[in-house]
Scaffold this active site. Structure first.
Site, short mmCIF file in Angstrom:
data_model
loop_
_atom_site.label_atom_id
_atom_site.label_comp_id
_atom_site.label_asym_id
_atom_site.label_seq_id
_atom_site.Cartn_x
_atom_site.Cartn_y
_atom_site.Cartn_z
N CYS A 222 56.86 15.21 73.23
CA CYS A 222 55.89 14.67 74.18
C CYS A 222 54.52 15.30 73.97
O CYS A 222 53.56 14.96 74.66
CB CYS A 222 56.36 14.89 75.62
SG CYS A 222 56.60 16.62 76.05
N GLU B 275 54.07 9.82 72.67
CA GLU B 275 55.16 10.65 72.17
C GLU B 275 55.33 10.36 70.69
O GLU B 275 55.01 9.26 70.23
CB GLU B 275 56.46 10.36 72.93
CG GLU B 275 56.34 10.61 74.42
CD GLU B 275 57.52 11.34 75.02
OE1 GLU B 275 58.47 11.64 74.28
OE2 GLU B 275 57.47 11.59 76.24
#
Length: 589
Positions: free
Chosen positions: A541, A581
């Site tokens: 992330c 991400e």
């Protein structure tokens, strides 16, 4: 009663910008060469300047720099500043701000250093856009005519000509509010904006862009992350062409968790007026008129709905706002409301309402639980969505035919529409060559409640998941059982020591890494290299910490040189925002 929990672990995007009327706030900044002074908030200085001088010789204020992770937003900004300086053939000295003079400026007149720095500037050209979604521009230093200033411009796009108000000074850049878009960038299309709070709310940055433009910007974020944090790999041409960003099936109405919050002033013992309940305002912008951008003018905006939240999440927000209207006087401290989507697989032969778990209720409808019915045509199942507000309640998520249980307050991906594509991509990239007849194994580090372990279990003979949280491991074991998966084993323990208990052959094993934002530490990466698995799929992330980790692994560990980056690309978990991400696949050479 409304289910609230005290403000904690709020991300920077949701924190309100609060100012103390008697203190100058000193925000943390990356510790870099020549950074010997701190941020000064001119607004706070003005408010206390009359009380600041208590003697003829006031004590001079000094700044002590605080080290910030280089892969954090503030850390990444330093790389972006250096890149812009290089393009303009400038150096750090050319944009150095005289913070010491501002910090110790006790004068009251209009010609004070503080007023000179913190001023309105017209017709500023936005040159670049950073990884956090803010524009970057270059303006003249108001005090030293031979110098310049780097300025961040929220909601600014490359090519925009804007009017801004500089309000905060850092050693090598200043922050501004966007007052007016004088001439819009060719990228800008304000007709695409679908939220009445956009332009004030700190949640979204890209609603005025086409979705294709959003995906391209996120691809550039991945490219820049490896340019900044993996320069050795870049110099040696070890980074492949970054793939196109995989888009989300839902561009709006996708987010399955929201955390609106409210604040209570410190000196207020009893609330008499209802405070705004919503999300933090992005500075004090004026570029969208009050009729276009609603929510008030406080540091926390009063938000009635969120266009990126799912329909049931917005119903839950409506319910809890009604309850808050009646109960706000009971609270003496600020707090956060948890709104988490919960999914129930319905038995079509039973009434829906009898199958629902605890959830947000509508006080105008006899406190009945609010729910939304949806259909999964691929797996021929009907689902009911409810909104949970109790952090300790167990909730269910439904992903590609699998169900996952976890505590409502714990982490789980917040866009379930893109999860089937992500889990399939990970599963496909875990495949090993010549594996038709030989056994295959999977080690899932940071496995959480078992999302990737379970979704990838059908492609391997055995899965070992490792997680530091005993509660998460308990959920992972339960989730495997509930989904009829019998080849998964889960271990409680730190990922840094997990390879001590791995009993599967490295030549037939793939490893999944899905760490928190800070990434992996060097000890873990060293042990991973020593284990020498056949393949590694790194999901992140925070692509910046991923890039740092990948370079360390390839260049500084025992077996790192025996791997190559097979593929690298982003996934858009959060449309309309700057977040991306990334998935990096490493395989043995």
């Amino acid at each position: 009663m409304i289910n609230l929990h005290l403000l904690h672990r709020l991300s920077s995007r949701s924190l309100p910008r609060l100012y103390n009327s008697t203190k100058i706030f000193k925000m943390s900044e990356p510790l870099i060469p020549n950074d010997s002074v701190n941020i000064v908030n001119k607004r706070a200085i003005n408010s206390n300047s009359q009380n600041s001088i208590k003697s003829k010789k006031p004590k001079l204020k000094k700044y002590k720099a605080k080290k910030v992770d280089s892969t954090s937003p503030l850390g990444v900004l330093q790389f972006e500043i250096d890149e812009l300086l290089n393009e303009k053939k400038l150096n750090r000295g050319d944009i150095q701000n005289d913070i010491s003079s501002i910090l110790n400026d006790f004068t009251k007149d209009e010609n004070s250093i503080s007023n000179k720095y913190h001023r309105e500037v017209q017709n500023v050209e936005v040159l670049k856009i950073g990884a956090n979604g803010d524009g970057l521009a270059l303006i003249k230093n108001p005090v030293e005519s031979e110098k310049f200033q780097i300025v961040t411009v929220p909601f600014g796009l490359p090519g925009d000509i804007v009017d801004i108000k500089v309000f905060k000074t850092h050693p090598h850049y200043v922050e501004s509010d966007l007052l007016k878009v004088v001439k819009g960038s060719s990228m800008r299309d304000d007709s695409l904006i679908s939220c009445k709070y956009f332009g004030k709310c700190s949640g979204c940055q890209f609603q005025f862009l086409t979705y294709e433009q959003q995906l391209n910007l996120k691809k550039n974020t991945v490219i820049n992350a490896y340019k900044f944090f993996a320069p050795k790999l870049l110099a040696e041409n070890l980074i492949p062409t970054v793939g196109e960003t995989i888009g989300s099936p839902l561009k709006l109405g996708y987010r399955t968790k929201l955390t609106p919050h409210f604040d209570v002033p410190r000196k207020v013992k009893q609330l008499e007026e209802k405070p705004p309940l919503g999300f933090g305002q992005k500075g004090r912008p004026k570029w969208r008129s009050q009729t276009l951008a609603e929510g008030g003018s406080g540091s926390i905006l009063d938000i009635e709905e969120c266009v990126i939240g799912t329909s049931i999440i917005n119903e839950g927000m409506c319910n809890e706002r009604k309850r808050f209207d009646k109960e706000f006087t009971k609270y003496k401290k600020g707090a956060t409301i948890l709104l988490r989507e919960n999914t129930t697989i319905l038995d079509t032969e039973k009434p829906v309402y009898e199958q629902l778990d605890e959830g947000s209720t509508d006080i105008d409808k006899e406190d009945k639980i609010s729910y939304v019915e949806v259909e999964d045509k691929e797996h021929d199942k009907k689902l009911a969505k409810t909104c949970v507000t109790n952090t300790r309640q167990i909730v269910k998520e439904y992903v590609d035919g699998y169900t996952f249980e976890f505590s409502a307050g714990e982490f789980f991906q917040n866009n379930n529409s893109i999860l089937p594509a992500v889990t399939k991509y990970v599963r496909d990239n875990l495949q090993l060559p010549n594996s038709d007849t030989l056994p295959r194994y999977l080690v899932d580090c940071y496995c959480g409640s078992g999302l990737f372990s379970i979704c990838s279990s059908k492609g391997v003979d055995k899965v070992i998941g490792v997680e530091i949280s005993a509660d998460s491991v308990s959920f992972a074991e339960k989730n495997a059982k509930n989904n009829g998966i019998d080849n998964c084993r889960f271990i409680v323990g730190k990922a840094e020591k997990l390879f001590e208990s791995i009993d599967v052959p490295k030549d037939r094993t793939s490893v999944i890494l899905d760490p928190p934002r800070k990434g992996c530490d060097e000890l873990f990466l060293t042990q991973l290299s020593s284990y020498f698995p056949a393949k590694i799929v790194y999901i992140s992330c925070n692509v910046h910490s991923q890039a740092r980790d990948v370079e360390f692994f390839l260049k500084n560990t025992e077996n790192g040189s025996h791997y190559k980056i097979e593929s690298l690309r982003g996934f858009d978990f959060f449309p309309q925002t700057h977040h991306v991400e990334s998935v990096c696949v490493l395989s043995r050479i």
